[in-house]
Enzyme design. Structure first.
Site, PDB file in Angstrom:
ATOM      1  N   GLY A  91       0.665  43.177 -13.913  1.00  0.00           N
ATOM      2  CA  GLY A  91       0.515  44.759 -14.358  1.00  0.00           C
ATOM      3  C   GLY A  91       1.705  45.714 -13.647  1.00  0.00           C
ATOM      4  O   GLY A  91       0.929  46.735 -12.990  1.00  0.00           O
ATOM      5  N   GLN A  92       2.649  44.886 -13.398  1.00  0.00           N
ATOM      6  CA  GLN A  92       3.462  45.778 -12.231  1.00  0.00           C
ATOM      7  C   GLN A  92       4.890  46.358 -13.112  1.00  0.00           C
ATOM      8  O   GLN A  92       4.831  46.293 -14.316  1.00  0.00           O
ATOM      9  CB  GLN A  92       4.851  44.233 -11.727  1.00  0.00           C
ATOM     10  CG  GLN A  92       5.954  45.192 -11.282  1.00  0.00           C
ATOM     11  CD  GLN A  92       6.794  44.249  -9.867  1.00  0.00           C
ATOM     12  OE1 GLN A  92       6.848  43.021 -10.329  1.00  0.00           O
ATOM     13  NE2 GLN A  92       7.415  44.664 -10.133  1.00  0.00           N
ATOM     14  N   HIS A  98       6.742  46.079  -4.148  1.00  0.00           N
ATOM     15  CA  HIS A  98       5.799  47.224  -2.936  1.00  0.00           C
ATOM     16  C   HIS A  98       4.748  46.620  -3.390  1.00  0.00           C
ATOM     17  O   HIS A  98       4.215  45.538  -4.293  1.00  0.00           O
ATOM     18  CB  HIS A  98       6.137  49.170  -3.614  1.00  0.00           C
ATOM     19  CG  HIS A  98       5.235  48.574  -5.417  1.00  0.00           C
ATOM     20  ND1 HIS A  98       6.187  48.357  -6.300  1.00  0.00           N
ATOM     21  CD2 HIS A  98       3.865  48.394  -6.038  1.00  0.00           C
ATOM     22  CE1 HIS A  98       5.854  48.102  -7.507  1.00  0.00           C
ATOM     23  NE2 HIS A  98       3.626  48.092  -7.409  1.00  0.00           N
ATOM     24  N   HIS A 100       0.938  47.151  -2.360  1.00  0.00           N
ATOM     25  CA  HIS A 100      -0.713  48.529  -2.712  1.00  0.00           C
ATOM     26  C   HIS A 100      -1.348  48.355  -1.604  1.00  0.00           C
ATOM     27  O   HIS A 100      -1.793  47.238  -0.902  1.00  0.00           O
ATOM     28  CB  HIS A 100      -0.741  48.292  -4.059  1.00  0.00           C
ATOM     29  CG  HIS A 100      -0.279  48.728  -4.969  1.00  0.00           C
ATOM     30  ND1 HIS A 100      -0.239  49.504  -5.653  1.00  0.00           N
ATOM     31  CD2 HIS A 100       0.061  47.995  -5.778  1.00  0.00           C
ATOM     32  CE1 HIS A 100       0.225  50.096  -6.566  1.00  0.00           C
ATOM     33  NE2 HIS A 100       0.886  48.087  -6.856  1.00  0.00           N
TER      34      HIS A 100
HETATM   35  P1  AMP Z   1       2.665  48.557 -10.281  1.00  0.00           P
HETATM   36  O1  AMP Z   1       1.499  48.798 -10.920  1.00  0.00           O
HETATM   37  O2  AMP Z   1       2.212  47.551  -8.999  1.00  0.00           O
HETATM   38  O3  AMP Z   1       4.535  48.320 -10.171  1.00  0.00           O
HETATM   39  O4  AMP Z   1       2.208  50.219  -8.770  1.00  0.00           O
HETATM   40  C1  AMP Z   1       3.857  51.535  -8.881  1.00  0.00           C
HETATM   41  C2  AMP Z   1       3.084  52.169  -8.376  1.00  0.00           C
HETATM   42  O5  AMP Z   1       3.662  53.312  -7.710  1.00  0.00           O
HETATM   43  C3  AMP Z   1       1.403  52.781  -9.372  1.00  0.00           C
HETATM   44  O6  AMP Z   1       0.377  53.093  -8.229  1.00  0.00           O
HETATM   45  C4  AMP Z   1       1.790  54.621  -8.996  1.00  0.00           C
HETATM   46  O7  AMP Z   1       1.360  55.294  -9.332  1.00  0.00           O
HETATM   47  C5  AMP Z   1       2.872  54.420  -8.579  1.00  0.00           C
HETATM   48  N1  AMP Z   1       3.969  55.108  -8.270  1.00  0.00           N
HETATM   49  C6  AMP Z   1       5.131  55.634  -9.334  1.00  0.00           C
HETATM   50  N2  AMP Z   1       5.440  56.673  -8.980  1.00  0.00           N
HETATM   51  C7  AMP Z   1       5.582  57.144  -7.797  1.00  0.00           C
HETATM   52  C8  AMP Z   1       5.911  58.103  -7.103  1.00  0.00           C
HETATM   53  N3  AMP Z   1       6.987  58.602  -7.419  1.00  0.00           N
HETATM   54  N4  AMP Z   1       5.074  58.073  -5.715  1.00  0.00           N
HETATM   55  C9  AMP Z   1       4.398  57.385  -5.645  1.00  0.00           C
HETATM   56  N5  AMP Z   1       3.837  56.328  -5.929  1.00  0.00           N
HETATM   57  C10 AMP Z   1       4.752  56.539  -7.140  1.00  0.00           C
END
Ligand code: AMP
Ligand code: ZN
Length: 112
Positions: A91-92, A98, A100
């Site tokens: 689900g990336q 990063h 979470h």
């Molecule tokens: P993933 O689905 O594990 O790749 O998570 C990506 C995360 O990044 C999601 O929870 C988004 O809400 C978060 N995200 C994307 N753009 C930003 C941003 N500019 N600032 C903070 N969080 C973000």
């Protein structure tokens, strides 16, 4: 990585309120929180996914940065969840590694 949003955050080209920061990591609040507390801990260097990360110093530092961020958010006593989504089935959606950090409520298991 000129077009990577998390590189821009790490370089502060995009403004960010840091929850925790050290030489190699920065933590900030997720834009779309999935829990009362939802932070992201990122390495300042660009690794597209967990699998691109080879440096053991950064691997160890990442867990330390998660601990520091959880402490800064006062999540230690109640607990929290740390998630790394890797590639499509994980689900990336943002291809800059990063971690979470989710807290402030009970986290269901297994995830959906
Ligand atoms: P993933 O689905 O594990 O790749 O998570 C990506 C995360 O990044 C999601 O929870 C988004 O809400 C978060 N995200 C994307 N753009 C930003 C941003 N500019 N600032 C903070 N969080 C973000
Ligand atoms: Zn990046």
């Amino acid at each position: 990585m000129d077009d990577c949003i998390f590189c821009k955050i790490a370089k502060k080209i995009v403004p960010v309120t840091a929850i925790y920061e050290d030489e190699h990591f920065i933590a900030f609040h997720d834009l779309t929180p999935q829990a009362p507390v939802h932070a992201l801990v990122i390495p300042k260097a660009h690794f597209a996914t967990l699998m691109e990360l080879q440096e053991t110093e950064i691997m160890a530092g990442a867990l330390r940065a998660v601990q520091k961020t959880a402490t800064a958010l006062d999540l230690v006593e109640e607990g929290f969840r740390t998630v790394i989504n890797c590639r499509e089935n994980g689900g990336q959606t943002v291809y800059h590694l990063h971690f979470h950090l989710l807290g402030g409520r009970f986290m269901q298991w297994p995830p959906g």
